[in-house]
Design an enzyme around this catalytic site. Structure first.
Site, PDB file in Angstrom:
ATOM      1  N   GLY A  94      89.007 103.734  -1.757  1.00  0.00           N
ATOM      2  CA  GLY A  94      87.841 104.061  -0.961  1.00  0.00           C
ATOM      3  C   GLY A  94      86.562 103.840  -1.756  1.00  0.00           C
ATOM      4  O   GLY A  94      86.574 103.648  -2.977  1.00  0.00           O
ATOM      5  N   CYS A  95      85.430 103.892  -1.057  1.00  0.00           N
ATOM      6  CA  CYS A  95      84.146 103.628  -1.702  1.00  0.00           C
ATOM      7  C   CYS A  95      83.759 104.746  -2.673  1.00  0.00           C
ATOM      8  O   CYS A  95      83.430 104.478  -3.835  1.00  0.00           O
ATOM      9  CB  CYS A  95      83.060 103.412  -0.652  1.00  0.00           C
ATOM     10  N   TYR A  96      83.806 105.991  -2.216  1.00  0.00           N
ATOM     11  CA  TYR A  96      83.497 107.101  -3.118  1.00  0.00           C
ATOM     12  C   TYR A  96      84.460 107.155  -4.311  1.00  0.00           C
ATOM     13  O   TYR A  96      84.017 107.364  -5.453  1.00  0.00           O
ATOM     14  CB  TYR A  96      83.527 108.435  -2.363  1.00  0.00           C
ATOM     15  N   THR A 113      86.000 104.682  -5.778  1.00  0.00           N
ATOM     16  CA  THR A 113      85.668 103.587  -6.694  1.00  0.00           C
ATOM     17  C   THR A 113      84.455 103.943  -7.541  1.00  0.00           C
ATOM     18  O   THR A 113      84.467 103.801  -8.771  1.00  0.00           O
ATOM     19  CB  THR A 113      85.396 102.299  -5.903  1.00  0.00           C
ATOM     20  N   CYS A 114      83.411 104.410  -6.885  1.00  0.00           N
ATOM     21  CA  CYS A 114      82.162 104.723  -7.574  1.00  0.00           C
ATOM     22  C   CYS A 114      82.348 105.865  -8.574  1.00  0.00           C
ATOM     23  O   CYS A 114      81.690 105.901  -9.621  1.00  0.00           O
ATOM     24  CB  CYS A 114      81.110 105.091  -6.526  1.00  0.00           C
TER      25      CYS A 114
END
Length: 373
Positions: free
Chosen positions: A176-178, A180-181
């Site tokens: 997911g994006c969160y 990954t970040c």
């Protein structure tokens, strides 16, 4: 050091053993690839990246409700790009497909992927195969996992951290994006026991595209513009994914404090992360560790001391840019990490993973610099 590294990475001179090569020196026929869920934002960004890729050919774009239409009629910004018309899933000739991007909602994806021919390699952008424990999936996503056997073979594809496993996979669960970040800065520090496993706090902010393209009241202009708000407070579904991978890195169970916020921009994500230092480690030690871990990576950039990452400087790109700062509270550090939520947080990382499972240079289709202003 970090700026030298960034310049070296952007020139394409990266380690052949770890970092992503950018061009292929072997002329081979393009791999034939399908995009399932091509009418959504992540599906459209996969298609955009594929246009100039050179190593893959889009042979099917699946969008049930838009079947029969041209891609440019759904996404006018792709006008003129050579693409097949949108089609239904049952119209795809899978004998002419080598691999697929699954850009579908969770719960729907697992059954569709399970029904694909066994020769199809898949990068799944949904959450369906990210959580290793199917009971945890059921708890957080509200339903039984319907492809338990397939879940067992799925590889979690945070590319820079799982590159070797991704290369040999048939099914890759794109993070997911969160997650990954958050994980790109945290995992190397937890592996080296440089930060405490307790009291990790992630204050996350995302552009509205992270909510998807479906019409929702909460995504309407008047609901979003001119302000920001938290959502999923204490209950966001990315929490178990982040905890699963951080616990793996640390070797002990980790529970995080995570609060996401929606901000009035289309693309971009920032995670501001608060951590306790372990032992005698300093902020400079943390930055040095991250710089050493990612020194040969094209898409992860650790800035020099004092430089603050901005979401505007990664827009449209596959970069993750990060830095570490001292907190006023003794023994604590602040990490700032930014990505484009649709590229490194979704479609770009999916392209990295697809390149690997197809045996292509990892950076193909991803060499665009950020768009600014």
């Amino acid at each position: 050091m970090a700026l030298v590294k960034a310049a070296r990475a952007r020139s394409g001179r990266v380690s052949a053993s770890s970092g992503p090569a950018c061009v292929s020196t072997v002329a081979v026929a393009p791999s034939k690839v399908a995009v399932l869920g091509a009418s959504g934002y992540t599906g459209a960004d996969v298609a955009r990246l594929a246009v100039t890729h050179g190593g893959i050919e889009l042979t099917a774009l699946v969008a049930e409700r838009s079947a029969g239409q041209k891609m440019e009629s759904v996404f006018p910004h792709l006008r003129g790009a050579p693409m097949p018309n949108l089609s239904k899933l049952d119209q795809v000739d899978w004998s002419q497909v080598d691999a697929a991007f699954a850009c579908l909602p969770h719960a729907l994806t697992q059954e569709i992927v399970a029904g694909l021919p066994k020769h199809i390699k898949v990068v799944d952008l949904s959450a369906d195969f990210r959580l290793k424990d199917v009971e945890t999936y059921a708890k957080w996503y509200g339903g039984e996992h319907l492809a338990k056997e397939l879940q067992k073979e799925a590889v979690y594809g945070l590319t820079e951290l799982e590159r070797d496993l991704v290369r040999g996979a048939r099914l890759v669960a794109n993070p997911g994006c969160y997650p990954t970040c958050s994980q790109l800065p945290l995992v190397p520090l937890l592996e080296k026991q440089m930060i405490s496993t307790d009291n990790i706090t992630i204050d996350a902010k995302s552009g509205v595209s992270g909510a998807g393209r479906a019409a929702k009241e909460a995504s309407l202009y008047c609901e979003v513009a001119g302000g920001m708000h938290a959502y999923g407070v204490g209950s966001h579904r990315h929490m178990p994914e982040i905890e699963q991978e951080l616990s793996k890195a640390a070797g002990v169970p980790i529970t995080i404090s995570f609060t996401p916020h929606l901000i009035p921009m289309s693309r971009g994500m920032q995670c501001t992360i608060y951590v306790n230092l372990e032992g005698q480690n300093t902020v400079d030690d943390l930055r040095a560790q991250l710089d050493d871990r990612y020194k040969d990576e094209k898409f992860v950039i650790v800035l020099e001391e004092g430089q603050i990452p901005h979401t505007r400087h990664v827009k449209g790109s596959n970069y993750c840019v990060m830095n570490v700062f001292p907190d006023r509270i003794p023994g604590r550090a602040i990490i700032v990490s930014v990505i484009d939520n649709l590229v490194k947080g979704a479609s770009g990382q999916a392209m990295q993973n697809m390149n690997l499972i197809l045996g292509l240079p990892e950076g193909m289709g991803l060499m665009q610099e950020p768009m600014f202003p």
